[in-house]
Design a protein around this motif. Structure first.
Motif, PDB file in Angstrom:
ATOM      1  N   VAL A   1       4.303   8.382  -0.318  1.00 30.45           N
ATOM      2  CA  VAL A   1       5.034   8.899  -1.492  1.00 30.45           C
ATOM      3  C   VAL A   1       4.362  10.203  -1.898  1.00 30.45           C
ATOM      4  O   VAL A   1       3.241  10.200  -2.412  1.00 30.45           O
ATOM      5  CB  VAL A   1       5.009   7.895  -2.664  1.00 30.45           C
ATOM      6  N   PRO A   2       5.011  11.351  -1.656  1.00 32.32           N
ATOM      7  CA  PRO A   2       4.357  12.639  -1.925  1.00 32.32           C
ATOM      8  C   PRO A   2       4.219  12.984  -3.409  1.00 32.32           C
ATOM      9  O   PRO A   2       3.252  13.629  -3.792  1.00 32.32           O
ATOM     10  CB  PRO A   2       5.260  13.663  -1.220  1.00 32.32           C
ATOM     11  N   ALA A   3       5.185  12.588  -4.243  1.00 35.73           N
ATOM     12  CA  ALA A   3       5.111  12.959  -5.661  1.00 35.73           C
ATOM     13  C   ALA A   3       3.998  12.180  -6.352  1.00 35.73           C
ATOM     14  O   ALA A   3       3.804  10.999  -6.063  1.00 35.73           O
ATOM     15  CB  ALA A   3       6.450  12.667  -6.332  1.00 35.73           C
ATOM     16  N   PRO A   4       3.259  12.827  -7.252  1.00 37.24           N
ATOM     17  CA  PRO A   4       2.151  12.126  -7.920  1.00 37.24           C
ATOM     18  C   PRO A   4       2.649  10.910  -8.706  1.00 37.24           C
ATOM     19  O   PRO A   4       3.613  11.010  -9.455  1.00 37.24           O
ATOM     20  CB  PRO A   4       1.578  13.182  -8.874  1.00 37.24           C
ATOM     21  N   LEU A   5       1.983   9.790  -8.534  1.00 35.15           N
ATOM     22  CA  LEU A   5       2.366   8.559  -9.237  1.00 35.15           C
ATOM     23  C   LEU A   5       1.331   8.246 -10.314  1.00 35.15           C
ATOM     24  O   LEU A   5       0.132   8.290 -10.044  1.00 35.15           O
ATOM     25  CB  LEU A   5       2.437   7.385  -8.254  1.00 35.15           C
ATOM     26  N   ALA A   6       1.806   7.923 -11.506  1.00 36.15           N
ATOM     27  CA  ALA A   6       0.912   7.496 -12.597  1.00 36.15           C
ATOM     28  C   ALA A   6       0.665   6.004 -12.414  1.00 36.15           C
ATOM     29  O   ALA A   6       1.449   5.172 -12.897  1.00 36.15           O
ATOM     30  CB  ALA A   6       1.548   7.801 -13.941  1.00 36.15           C
TER      31      ALA A   6
ATOM     32  N   GLY B   1       9.255  -0.841  -4.928  1.00 37.51           N
ATOM     33  CA  GLY B   1      10.220   0.257  -5.030  1.00 37.51           C
ATOM     34  C   GLY B   1      10.557   0.584  -6.479  1.00 37.51           C
ATOM     35  O   GLY B   1      10.816   1.754  -6.817  1.00 37.51           O
ATOM     36  N   SER B   2      10.541  -0.420  -7.339  1.00 38.61           N
ATOM     37  CA  SER B   2      10.830  -0.208  -8.761  1.00 38.61           C
ATOM     38  C   SER B   2       9.631   0.399  -9.476  1.00 38.61           C
ATOM     39  O   SER B   2       9.769   1.325 -10.285  1.00 38.61           O
ATOM     40  CB  SER B   2      11.210  -1.545  -9.410  1.00 38.61           C
ATOM     41  N   LEU B   3       8.438  -0.115  -9.174  1.00 39.27           N
ATOM     42  CA  LEU B   3       7.235   0.435  -9.823  1.00 39.27           C
ATOM     43  C   LEU B   3       7.023   1.896  -9.432  1.00 39.27           C
ATOM     44  O   LEU B   3       6.519   2.699 -10.228  1.00 39.27           O
ATOM     45  CB  LEU B   3       6.001  -0.398  -9.454  1.00 39.27           C
ATOM     46  N   LYS B   4       7.417   2.263  -8.227  1.00 41.29           N
ATOM     47  CA  LYS B   4       7.311   3.653  -7.796  1.00 41.29           C
ATOM     48  C   LYS B   4       8.156   4.560  -8.699  1.00 41.29           C
ATOM     49  O   LYS B   4       7.721   5.671  -9.043  1.00 41.29           O
ATOM     50  CB  LYS B   4       7.747   3.762  -6.334  1.00 41.29           C
ATOM     51  N   LEU B   5       9.325   4.110  -9.116  1.00 44.89           N
ATOM     52  CA  LEU B   5      10.157   4.924 -10.020  1.00 44.89           C
ATOM     53  C   LEU B   5       9.457   5.120 -11.362  1.00 44.89           C
ATOM     54  O   LEU B   5       9.536   6.198 -11.969  1.00 44.89           O
ATOM     55  CB  LEU B   5      11.519   4.243 -10.247  1.00 44.89           C
ATOM     56  N   VAL B   6       8.766   4.093 -11.827  1.00 47.21           N
ATOM     57  CA  VAL B   6       7.995   4.206 -13.076  1.00 47.21           C
ATOM     58  C   VAL B   6       6.833   5.175 -12.885  1.00 47.21           C
ATOM     59  O   VAL B   6       6.580   6.037 -13.727  1.00 47.21           O
ATOM     60  CB  VAL B   6       7.488   2.816 -13.532  1.00 47.21           C
ATOM     61  N   GLY B   7       6.152   5.056 -11.763  1.00 47.39           N
ATOM     62  CA  GLY B   7       5.017   5.931 -11.481  1.00 47.39           C
ATOM     63  C   GLY B   7       5.414   7.394 -11.415  1.00 47.39           C
ATOM     64  O   GLY B   7       4.666   8.287 -11.849  1.00 47.39           O
ATOM     65  N   GLU B   8       6.596   7.662 -10.895  1.00 48.29           N
ATOM     66  CA  GLU B   8       7.102   9.039 -10.807  1.00 48.29           C
ATOM     67  C   GLU B   8       7.572   9.566 -12.157  1.00 48.29           C
ATOM     68  O   GLU B   8       7.860  10.769 -12.299  1.00 48.29           O
ATOM     69  CB  GLU B   8       8.305   9.096  -9.841  1.00 48.29           C
ATOM     70  N   GLY B   9       7.749   8.662 -13.133  1.00 47.01           N
ATOM     71  CA  GLY B   9       8.282   9.075 -14.434  1.00 47.01           C
ATOM     72  C   GLY B   9       9.801   9.137 -14.458  1.00 47.01           C
ATOM     73  O   GLY B   9      10.405   9.585 -15.434  1.00 47.01           O
ATOM     74  N   ARG B  10      10.426   8.667 -13.384  1.00 46.59           N
ATOM     75  CA  ARG B  10      11.904   8.663 -13.369  1.00 46.59           C
ATOM     76  C   ARG B  10      12.450   7.478 -14.164  1.00 46.59           C
ATOM     77  O   ARG B  10      13.627   7.443 -14.498  1.00 46.59           O
ATOM     78  CB  ARG B  10      12.412   8.615 -11.922  1.00 46.59           C
ATOM     79  N   ARG B  11      11.611   6.480 -14.414  1.00 51.80           N
ATOM     80  CA  ARG B  11      11.970   5.357 -15.276  1.00 51.80           C
ATOM     81  C   ARG B  11      10.814   5.136 -16.240  1.00 51.80           C
ATOM     82  O   ARG B  11       9.660   5.429 -15.910  1.00 51.80           O
ATOM     83  CB  ARG B  11      12.194   4.070 -14.470  1.00 51.80           C
TER      84      ARG B  11
ATOM     85  N   ARG C   1       0.828  -1.216   0.000  1.00 49.81           N
ATOM     86  CA  ARG C   1       0.000   0.000   0.000  1.00 49.81           C
ATOM     87  C   ARG C   1       0.861   1.264   0.000  1.00 49.81           C
ATOM     88  O   ARG C   1       1.733   1.418   0.857  1.00 49.81           O
ATOM     89  CB  ARG C   1      -0.909   0.024   1.232  1.00 49.81           C
ATOM     90  N   ILE C   2       0.565   2.149  -0.953  1.00 54.18           N
ATOM     91  CA  ILE C   2       1.250   3.440  -1.054  1.00 54.18           C
ATOM     92  C   ILE C   2       0.229   4.551  -0.832  1.00 54.18           C
ATOM     93  O   ILE C   2      -0.813   4.563  -1.489  1.00 54.18           O
ATOM     94  CB  ILE C   2       1.890   3.605  -2.458  1.00 54.18           C
ATOM     95  N   LEU C   3       0.509   5.450   0.109  1.00 52.36           N
ATOM     96  CA  LEU C   3      -0.337   6.646   0.262  1.00 52.36           C
ATOM     97  C   LEU C   3       0.279   7.731  -0.606  1.00 52.36           C
ATOM     98  O   LEU C   3       1.372   8.217  -0.334  1.00 52.36           O
ATOM     99  CB  LEU C   3      -0.395   7.093   1.718  1.00 52.36           C
ATOM    100  N   ASN C   4      -0.425   8.091  -1.674  1.00 55.28           N
ATOM    101  CA  ASN C   4       0.135   8.996  -2.668  1.00 55.28           C
ATOM    102  C   ASN C   4      -0.556  10.362  -2.593  1.00 55.28           C
ATOM    103  O   ASN C   4      -1.517  10.630  -3.299  1.00 55.28           O
ATOM    104  CB  ASN C   4      -0.039   8.367  -4.072  1.00 55.28           C
ATOM    105  N   ARG C   5      -0.023  11.188  -1.677  1.00 56.12           N
ATOM    106  CA  ARG C   5      -0.521  12.557  -1.513  1.00 56.12           C
ATOM    107  C   ARG C   5       0.595  13.383  -0.880  1.00 56.12           C
ATOM    108  O   ARG C   5       1.550  12.810  -0.341  1.00 56.12           O
ATOM    109  CB  ARG C   5      -1.782  12.582  -0.646  1.00 56.12           C
ATOM    110  N   ARG C   6       0.457  14.686  -0.971  1.00 54.58           N
ATOM    111  CA  ARG C   6       1.472  15.559  -0.396  1.00 54.58           C
ATOM    112  C   ARG C   6       1.585  15.393   1.119  1.00 54.58           C
ATOM    113  O   ARG C   6       2.673  15.271   1.664  1.00 54.58           O
ATOM    114  CB  ARG C   6       1.146  17.024  -0.729  1.00 54.58           C
ATOM    115  N   ALA C   7       0.451  15.428   1.786  1.00 55.27           N
ATOM    116  CA  ALA C   7       0.457  15.387   3.255  1.00 55.27           C
ATOM    117  C   ALA C   7       0.879  14.007   3.753  1.00 55.27           C
ATOM    118  O   ALA C   7       0.505  12.991   3.172  1.00 55.27           O
ATOM    119  CB  ALA C   7      -0.933  15.727   3.793  1.00 55.27           C
TER     120      ALA C   7
END
Lengths: 253, 253
Positions: free
Chosen positions: B132-137, B202-212, B114-120
């Motif tokens: 994870v504060p940065a928006p994830l796709a 941890g790897s999918l998060k990099l994809v979601g951020e657009g870093r990969r 589970r990832i909480l994907n919001r700024r706060a």
């Protein structure tokens, strides 16, 4: 002065309640101290609902007046940085009109009361539910709940310490639903009396267990006597999930 | 001897992991000590999955051999009474055949990350999500995830301390879905390598951020090199949600 409206999530477990108090930490004081640490002023933070010790919030609303104008996203980031590691998070800040008052402008408060209804105690959700081991007939609870909807004298469901001038309240919604082992009681009203949701939850639980009939809730309400209704359900099952306001005109600032 | 199959929920936060260890409390030891206190014997409790420190379970499965035959509901009640106040709850006990082994009979393990994907930051769920504060796709994460499904050499997603003989595993399901601010990664396989789900998260998060890129996951898998994939996601977002077994023949006892 600039007035900001804040939306706040918190875990009520370590707090003596929303309101600042002498002998226990409070969510209000945590926010005021966070402001003091980065804004160089210690403003009063006014909440929409003064939740009790142990009660949680997904979206409490508060307002605060600041000398300086802040970009809302920077205000949120600074507050959250200074609230850490306390379990309080500011989800949103926005500039509000002078006429906005978190408590007095509110037109609706929404609460959810959560019951974990299974034999085994709660491990993951221990501080977030009321554990009721005996099977509850949630459909009986839902049927009984409907007798409370509308404008009523809620003396039977009001704490003896309640300081409201009148026991009359209009309960707009009271809905009981089950999802697996979890029973949620959803309640919405312009305002609630002290302990009203928890006293309703404690009473509906008696109906769910079959210890009281579905019709008993109406009798308890009509009695206008606190001792006619059920006991107060524990704080940790209660969540303030939202506060509704009239749509604000666009701020001139 | 009577073999019992237990289904167990726990909050992993205060524990050094499932497995008994010298320097930290463990769920396994908590259960074994609970047995010792009421059953007069201290049996070995064998779990289906040895979850790491901070990892939670909604439905871990374990087996235990007892000298005495117990009514399953009494066994559950006694265990839960003696586990208190630790955040471990036994949801079910049932008599199992001698051939049943919680670890070796398991045909499927199911995890949710589970990832909480919001700024706060998380207030209510701080110990239950990865913030994870940065928006994830999430739709990019879901698309990338499909490259991992099937029988693969998961060397790139395996802890350097993994003791499994082979890095080959068959990932039966890997699904990423978003509900509001919460992103859930569902994974199912007969068995997993050490840290496999957390390294995938941890790897999918990099994809979601657009870093990969979405295609990068395939390259990371093909590299068969731990350093080619992303970092290990934190333990507190991981939940063991179920263990599947072949249908057992009815017990003769």
């Amino acid at each position: 002065m600039y007035r900001y409206r804040l939306t706040i999530e918190y875990d009520g477990t370590p707090f003596g309640g929303w309101q600042r108090q002498n002998n226990a930490p409070s969510i209000q004081a945590a926010l005021e101290e966070a402001f003091a640490r980065f804004a160089g002023e210690r403003p009063l933070v006014v909440g929409a609902g003064r939740t009790d010790a142990g009660v949680h919030a997904l979206a409490q609303v508060a307002h605060v007046d600041l000398q300086r104008r802040w970009r809302p996203d920077r205000l949120v980031a600074a507050l959250n940085a200074h609230l850490r590691p306390q379990p309080v998070a500011v989800l949103e800040a926005r500039l509000a009109g002078e006429g906005f008052h978190a408590r007095f402008s509110a037109r609706e408060r929404r609460y959810v009361y959560r019951i974990l209804n299974r034999r085994a105690p709660a491990a993951l959700e221990a501080a977030r539910v009321w554990h009721v081991p005996a099977p509850l007939a949630s459909e009986h609870m839902q049927e009984a709940a409907q007798a409370l909807v509308g404008r009523n004298d809620f003396t039977s469901f009001r704490s003896s310490e309640c300081q409201a001038a009148s026991p009359l309240r209009t309960l707009d919604l009271l809905h009981v639903r089950r999802a697996g082992d979890l029973i949620e009681i959803h309640a919405a009203a312009r305002s609630f009396l002290h302990h009203q949701v928890r006293n309703i939850a404690g009473s509906l639980k008696l109906v769910g267990e079959g210890r009281r009939s579905i019709g008993w809730i109406s009798e308890a309400l009509a009695a206008r006597d606190r001792s006619a209704a059920g006991p107060t359900a524990p704080a940790q099952g209660l969540f303030l999930v939202g506060v509704g306001y009239p749509v604000e005109p666009l701020s001139a600032s």
